[in-house]
Structures are given as C-alpha cells and as structure tokens.
Design an enzyme around this catalytic site. Structure first.
Site, PDB file in Angstrom:
ATOM      1  CD  GLU A 189      -2.908   1.219   2.282  1.00  0.00           C
ATOM      2  OE1 GLU A 189      -4.005   1.732   2.068  1.00  0.00           O
ATOM      3  OE2 GLU A 189      -2.593   0.754   3.376  1.00  0.00           O
ATOM      4  CB  ALA A 194       0.541  -2.367  11.738  1.00  0.00           C
ATOM      5  CD  GLU A 229      -2.991  -2.070  10.817  1.00  0.00           C
ATOM      6  OE1 GLU A 229      -3.469  -2.262   9.686  1.00  0.00           O
ATOM      7  OE2 GLU A 229      -2.515  -0.974  11.172  1.00  0.00           O
TER       8      GLU A 229
END
Length: 835
Positions: free
Chosen positions: A96, A233, A269
């Site tokens: 990403e 993360a 997450e």
C-alpha cells in the site's frame, strides 16, 4: 480477459525487468510479446504483440526479474540479528499504496480486484507466509536446499493487500471463539512477547464479527513483527505486518503505554479485515473511509477489551485535538481529496485522513446512535462485499438504517476543509436561559475574514450543571446563527456546549459563561473529557489571537486538583507548545517555573512508586508528571532521578519500564558527556526494540552543542533502524533551542541521504514537520520554503506549506503575547502589595 481486440497490453510495473511475455488465448497457440516499452514516470509497461489479440479469455505469462530493495516498500529486505549475533535478512512486502507493481507486473489499482494463487520457492529452513493457508509444501527439483510452498487461492481482493514474508520466526497461536486460527509470529526466541497481541486479536475477531454481523472470511490470520518497517502496521488480508514495537510486549520490560499502543494497532488492523479488505475503497480519494473508520473503531475495540484504559477520553487528546490543530491551517485539505499520480497518494496518509476521519465518524456514530449505526454498517458490508465502494455508498446505507439526512450532514465535514468555531452567549430571562449561537470557520490565524461563508451542519448537544453527563438539548445547527431557549435554568447554573467533546468544532463562550464554568473544573463536577475540551479550546483560541494567552494560563492554574491522566496529558502538551515558543525569548526560565508550580502538587501526591490498587492510568500519569518536572529542573525530582538511574546502570535496582522514559529524559536534560555515553551503552545492550526506541526518543534532551552533534550523527548510524532515525532527529529538534537549529542544519547537510531513504513515503513528511515546526520567525519560514524549492520532495509538498504557515503563526503569536505573558509570570512571583 481481452475485452476488445488489441495488440498491446498496458500494466503497472516499477523497477522490474521483463525477460519474456506471452499470451495464450483459451484453446489456441501462445503469442510471444515482441516489445516491452517502460513508462518509468507512470510506473507502467506496454507489452506489444506481433498479431492482434482477439476478444476472449486467455493466459498472460510473464517471466521477470525484480530487486529485493532496501526502501521498505514493494518486495524488500529487512535486516535482523540472530540470537547468536549474526546479521541476516528476511524478505517482506509492503504494497500500500502503489507498490505491488514493484514485486510483480499487475493492474495495481484498488478497484481492479482478482483472486491470487501464490507459490514461493524458499530455503527449506525458513518460514514462508502469505495471505492464505499453506496447501502444499514439496522439495524444489533443482536444489535440495529449497522447497516450494503453495498457498490456497485468495478471495477476490485488491493488489495492495497481497503479502508474502520469508524469514526466521517463532510463533504463538490460539483459536478465536469463532474458530479462526490466530498466530503471532515473533523474532526467534521471543515467542513469549507475542502473547499479549495474541490475546487481543483472539478477543477482537469475535467482537468485530458480532459488531458488523459479518464473519471473518478467511481460515486464518497471522500477525507478524517485521524488523525494518516504515509504517506502524499494514492490514494485508490474513497476514498483517507490524513494526516490532507495535506488536511485541515483554511483561517485564514493556511500559503501560506500549501495551495500549499494541492493543490499538491490533484493533485498527483487524478492523480493516472487514472495512477495507472485504469492502475496498473505489479509489484513493476515499482512503479516509478505510483509515478514518479503522482509527475510530480501534478505540471501540480497546474499550471492549480494556475498559480500565478510559480510552475514549484519550481519543480526544490523541486524535480529535491533533486533527483540529492541522485542520485550522489554510494549508489543510478536505477529508476527500482528489488523487491522480501515485506520489499524491502518499501525501494523504496524514492526520486529516486518520484523525479527522475518525473524529467525524465518532460524531456521526453519536448522532445516529449505536443500534442504527450497526444496522447501516451491516447493510454496507453485505452489499459491497468483495467489491469497491465510495464515501456516498456508506452514507446511503447509514441513511437507510437511521432515516436521518446523513449525506447532507456529512458532506459539510468531508468535502470542505476546516471546521467551525461556535460563539455562544447566554441571557437570563426569568427562569429560562436564551442562548445565541453563531458559527464561523475556525482559523489558526485569528477571526475568519474570507469572502465566502463556509457552513457546517453541526450536531450540537448542550448540558447544564444540573446533570453534566446528560444532554439537556440536542439540535442540528444548519444555519449560520441560531437562538435557543433552555427552560428552567437558574441564574447560577452553568451551561456547556459539546457534551463529551464529540462534535468536531471549537466553542468560544462569552466571558461570563466561561467564568461560571471555571469552578466546575476546580471541583471536578465537569467530566474529564469536558474539562479537557474546554482547556484545549481556550488554548487554541489564544494561539489564534482570539483571546489572550494569559487568560488560558489562569485557567490552567484551576487544574491543581486534576486527577485524570488524559487531562494532564493534554495540558502538558499545550504547555510544551508554549514552552517551545518561549524558548525564543529571554524569559524561558519563567515558564519552567510555571510548569513546576502547576505539576509539583500532583507530583507530590503520586510519588515515585506505585501504590497498591493502582492501575494502567496511574502508571501513565506518574511517568508523565515526573518527566515534566524532571525536564523543568524540579530539584527533588532531578536528584531522585539521578539516584535511581545510577542504581539502574549499576544493576543494583532495575527501573520499572514505566519510569524509564521520565528518568532517562531527566538525567540527559541535565547531564554531560558521561550521561550520554551511558545512555548509548544502554541502547547497544538493549535486546528489545521498545527499549532502543525509548532511548532514541529522549537522546535529543541533551543540551551541549557538541553532544547534540554526536546524537545527530548517531541517528544516521547502523545502530539505529532506518524507520527510527526520524524520531532521533525529531527528538533533537524538540529538545532545545540549540537542538532545533542543529537538527535543521543536519537535515539540510544530509538531505540527499535522508531523501533517498524516505522519498515517497510519509516518513519524509514526518521528518520535515518534526525538524522545523518549532521555529518562530518570518526569516526561518522563508529559509525553509527556499530550501524545499531547490530540493523538492513531491510527497511532502503540503507538509512543507503547513510548516511554513506554522512558523509564521508562531512568530505572530510571539509578537502579540510574549510581553503580556512575561508580565503575568513576574506578577505571579511578586509578593502581595502592602496596603
């Protein structure tokens, strides 16, 4: 699938060399591509074929070579040390936003979803992981030291969520109540440190399943700690990667704030596994949906797992006020930003997407009510699962579930930047109070003077001293001015807006309304989150020149009985900002005296050692207060910190994890080269990344110029992991006036190396912000602007503009208020005049 006949195929590809490519139509012969044309600027490649590919399905085969890079993006290598001290590398991914194209040629956009069949050929003594479970593991024919690991087919998903990791790891595992296999992978020999995160994950999955009423869609989920990792993360579906400090907890050596951080990041997450992975944003313009939502619900989840953290109050100081600070600038941006080139995507991973996003969702949740909110969420997730959605789609589902004008309200918060300041005055009419409310855009530079009049639809709640925890009136303010009548309110009763500090706006009370609220701070009848909000609003109004800073200092003194950690934390932040500002004057010592006066009563009440029955928040508060007193040079605190530090270093008595930061920062601030050498030795010996980071963050407190240089050089050394260099340099810039100058010079002198390391990621923005935000004269703003004009950093362009704006605002604040503040400090110390 070829949709119309063509002799070219265009796909994303970066830092990859294609050797051969061919296309085989179903049931027909394969055609070899004869040309590969790379458009490096656009990160694309065009494959040209000698004949036309006809409509229909087929197989595209590409043989290519890529690079295992050192940039913490794409498919990269991460350096780690084995328990015996050898240096080795793991191979890991971070895709990403737009870096899957660095690992394999693909159509790298969130809306182009596909299933993935992944096989990895790896050394047989290494762990190989991907999004799905392993379905086959067999020896590799050409080399007996290798094995081929095959993973199950993924659901339909976006490229940015694909992941693979190859390295050496231990793990702990559990099954969640709903039968999902959860594993936490840790560095070898540290499996124990994965237990806390495992517990949180195993509790969180069923919580989300229940909250969304949609089951977790994969058979397993792995959480893994990666040594070199740029972000906190990454929510890859079924294989979530973390910095070590965001996942590993050692019962003996981890402090309370680390536990809380791990719980929040795990909650964040895992929320993405539904919100983002199962349903993905249509395009990066809607990134905020992913991040704002996960940044809100992580708190809901932690509150469920750890009610004793009082985490929603902390949300206000961690996210809400941070977002308001940024969003009051002229160089802010709306939550929804149109995004073109990949470099523009990196730029929107900021406090607006995350923290303002989370704050407006919190406001929306409050406006809709939990039950209808959950109904709407379920509707949205079921309708768009395995597909893509835009912001409007979510509003649509929530509108259906609640019957309220969600889109109309929310568009005012996501499509225009900024937020309102609501000015309120009250008039007593017999037994009623008549309130007059006016909304205007809040600007960091003072009263709004623009031509246009931006307007928000603001959910307003009002409470009174009758019951500070319950709304006496709730109303949607949908025009510039509003007059309300509160029935049966006596003249001596106070009235407060924005109950629970949920509405994303600031409030300015008329002087007499404010006056009547001060006693409610002192006697604590106002709830903590409202005391915090009131103080924070006043501080911002002073910063913007709408009221005088002296008025705020007087209110700060009303907090002497304050017991709440988060309220102190916000107060401490604001005093820190003021202290940085006044470091540019010759009465810097006076604000240190003020800080000592404000913090010493609570310091004495708390003492150094935990008392029986204390919890998480007491530990956080003690660390905060002792650090604040120590840095300000409070004599008794400094002496005790030095004594405990000596015992700690000599191995007589190890400092508890919660006391390490305050002690370290205190002895360094008032230390010499021996102190610094001792700290660097502790850093070298530390086995845990958390302890290394703890030391790295405080090194900048040292004050002698030659030692400041030593710390800056250390920041770029092999001793510091690349993602942590930024916090060492930032610590120097925030440590002292000399540090600020030295850090800025250091960044300029080493720009090439730093830019190479962090370009195109958010770390470059963070580095710039931490280094220059504390300056306070117009000349510096011009210098910063000029430097980045000749050394462009495209993904940090907006950050540079925001920093220059902040420097100019600081300069104006100093000019406007420094003398009044000085006078106030002097008269506080003056003996009362004889009559």
């Amino acid at each position: 699938q070829v949709k119309q006949a063509t002799n070219q195929i265009v796909m994303n590809c970066a830092d990859i060399d294609i050797i051969t490519a061919s296309y085989a139509p179903e049931g027909d012969e394969e055609v070899h591509a004869t040309g590969f044309n790379y458009q490096n600027e656009d990160e694309k490649v065009t494959l040209s074929f000698p004949s036309t590919l006809q409509k229909g399905t087929g197989m595209l085969k590409i043989d290519f070579v890529g690079e295992l890079n050192d940039k913490m993006k794409g498919f990269y290598r991460s350096k780690y040390t084995t328990p015996t001290g050898d240096t080795r590398y793991a191979a890991v991914t971070q895709f990403e936003a737009t870096d899957a194209r660095r690992a394999f040629p693909c159509w790298d956009e969130p809306a182009i979803k596909a299933t993935f069949d992944i096989s990895l050929v790896v050394p047989k003594d290494r762990v190989a992981l991907s999004n799905m479970n392993v379905i086959d593991r067999k020896p590799y024919p050409d080399d007996e030291n290798l094995v081929e690991v095959k993973f199950a087919r993924t659901p339909i998903m976006s490229t940015y969520l694909v992941a693979f990791v190859v390295g050496e790891y231990d793990f702990v595992e559990a099954r969640s109540l709903d039968g999902v296999l959860v594993r936490v992978y840790t560095p070898v020999g540290k499996a124990e440190q994965g237990k806390f995160a495992l517990e949180v994950a195993a509790k969180t999955l069923p919580f989300y399943k229940d909250y969304f009423n949609v089951p977790y869609p994969l058979p397993k989920i792995d959480l893994i700690a990666i040594a070199d990792f740029a972000a906190g993360a990454m929510e890859n579906w079924g294989l979530v990667t973390y910095r070590e400090t965001a996942l590993l907890i050692d019962p003996k050596n981890s402090c309370s704030s680390s536990r809380q951080w791990v719980a929040l990041v795990v909650g964040h997450e895992l929320a993405h596994q539904w919100f983002g992975n199962l349903v993905t944003m249509e395009w990066w313009t809607h990134l905020w949906l992913n991040e704002g939502f996960a940044s809100w619900i992580e708190y809901l989840c932690v509150d469920h797992c750890f009610p004793e953290y009082d985490i929603w109050t902390q949300f206000v100081s961690a996210d809400y006020t941070r977002a308001q600070e940024l969003d009051a600038l002229d160089n802010s941006h709306p939550i929804e930003v149109s995004v073109g080139h990949p470099s523009e995507v990196d730029e929107i991973f900021d406090a607006i997407s995350y923290s303002k996003g989370a704050s407006v969702i919190r406001m929306l949740h409050d406006y809709i009510g939990d039950e209808d909110f959950r109904k709407g969420m379920n509707l949205y997730l079921t309708k768009f699962q395995q597909k893509n959605a835009a912001t409007e789609d979510l509003w649509d589902s929530l509108e259906k579930a609640s019957g309220k004008p969600i889109a109309a309200v929310m568009n005012t918060w996501t499509k225009q930047m900024g937020f309102p300041l609501i000015y309120v005055e009250a008039e007593q009419q017999e037994d009623d109070k008549v309130l007059k409310l006016v909304q205007k855009k809040f600007c960091a530079s003072g009263p709004y003077t623009g031509e246009d009049f931006p307007m928000w639809m603001v959910p307003i709640s009002i409470c009174t001293s009758d019951d500070p925890t319950c709304a006496k009136m709730q109303i949607l303010m949908d025009k510039p001015e509003l007059t309300l009548v509160l029935k049966d309110i006596k003249p001596d009763q106070w009235v407060k807006l924005n109950l629970g500090t949920v509405g994303f706006y600031r409030t300015q009370y008329s002087p007499d309304m404010l006056e009547s609220l001060i006693p409610a701070i002192k006697d604590l009848s106002l709830p903590p989150v409202d005391r915090l909000g009131l103080q924070n609003d006043l501080f911002s109004l002073a910063r913007a020149g709408i009221i005088s800073t002296v008025e705020v200092l007087k209110v700060m003194e009303a907090f002497v009985n304050e017991p709440n950690y988060t309220v102190w934390s916000d107060l401490s932040c604001n005093l820190g900002i003021l202290s940085t500002l006044l470091s540019h004057t010759d009465f810097y010592e006076e604000i240190q005296v003020f800080v000592k006066d404000v913090f010493s009563p609570i310091g004495e009440r708390l003492g150094w050692d935990p008392k029986p029955g204390e919890g998480h928040l007491d530990a956080l508060l003690r660390g905060l207060v002792l650090g604040k007193l120590g840095k300000a040079g409070h004599k008794a605190t400094l002496e005790e910190a030095r004594r405990r530090f000596k015992d700690h270093v000599e191995g007589k008595h190890t400092l508890s994890a919660d006391l390490r930061s305050p002690v370290y920062v205190t002895v360094l601030k008032h230390g010499d080269s021996t102190t610094l050498d001792t700290m660097l030795k502790l850093h070298k010996q530390a086995d845990m990344q958390e302890e290394k980071n703890r030391i790295e963050r405080v090194l900048g407190a040292i004050s002698q110029p030659e030692l400041i240089q030593k710390v800056l050089t250390f920041a770029l050394s092999e001793e510091v992991r690349p993602q942590d260099t930024v916090s060492v340099i930032g610590g120097v810039a925030g440590g002292s006036k000399q540090g600020r100058k030295a850090a800025w010079k250091f960044v300029r002198d080493n720009w090439e190396e730093l830019y190479n390391r962090y370009q195109g990621g958010f770390l470059i923005s963070r580095l710039i912000k931490l280094t220059v935000d504390g300056f306070a004269n117009d000349k510096m703003a011009a210098e910063v602007k000029a430097f980045f004009e000749s050394h462009p950093a495209p993904s940090a362009e907006r950050t540079v503009q925001q920093c220059c704006e902040n420097i100019l605002l600081n300069a104006a604040w100093l000019k406007r208020d420094a003398e009044n503040i000085h006078q106030y400090f002097l008269q506080r110390k003056a003996p009362p005049a004889m009559v």
